[in-house]
Scaffold this active site. Structure first.
Site: not given
Length: 134
Positions: A49, A56, A96
Site C-alpha cells: 500500500e 519517509d 531496522d
C-alpha cells in the site's frame, strides 16, 4: 534469497514477504500492508500500500529544516512503538526501525512501518548479527 516457512503457507516464502505477512496478522494501522507479491526467477516483487501525500520521516524532517516540533515527534514515536509492539506480539523482529523505514502521510498524519528486509523471526535468544548501515 533466504526463505522461511510460516503458518497457513504450504511453501517457504522469501523472508521479507513472510515477515510482512506475519506482521500484518491482525489489526494494525501502523504497519504497511502487503497487497500482493510475485516470485520471479532471480528476485521477487512486492506490491505494498502507498498513500498519497507521503514520504519517509527522514525526508519529512529534512524538508522541515532538520527538526520537527514535539507534537510530530510524539506522534512518530508513538506509531513506531505501536508497530514494534505489534511485530513482537506476532513473532516478528523488524531489525531496522529508523526514520527511513517510517512513512508519514503528512495530510492525515498517519505513520507506517515499512521494509522488513533486515528482519527475522523473533527469538528468545540474543541476536548476534547486524544488517544495515551504522
Amino acid at each position: 534469497m533466504e526463505c522461511i516457512s510460516i503458518p497457513d503457507h504450504p511453501e517457504p516464502l522469501p523472508k521479507e514477504v513472510a515477515l510482512t505477512i506475519l506482521a500484518n496478522k491482525g489489526p494494525s494501522m501502523d504497519i504497511i500492508k502487503l497487497l500482493d507479491w510475485q516470485d520471479q526467477q532471480d528476485f521477487y516483487v512486492m506490491v505494498l500500500e502507498r498513500f498519497s501525500h507521503c514520504m519517509d520521516v527522514f525526508d519529512f524532517v529534512g524538508r522541515n529544516g532538520g527538526s520537527i516540533d514535539e507534537r510530530f515527534a510524539r506522534l512518530i514515536m508513538w506509531s513506531a512503538t505501536l508497530a514494534a509492539d505489534a511485530c513482537c506480539r506476532r513473532g516478528v523482529y523488524h531489525g531496522d526501525i529508523k526514520l527511513e523505514n517510517l512513512l508519514i502521510n503528512f495530510k492525515k498524519l498517519d505513520v507506517k512501518l515499512i521494509d522488513f528486509g533486515c528482519g527475522d523471526l523473533l527469538t528468545e535468544s540474543a541476536y548476534t548479527s547486524y544488517s544495515g548501515v551504522f
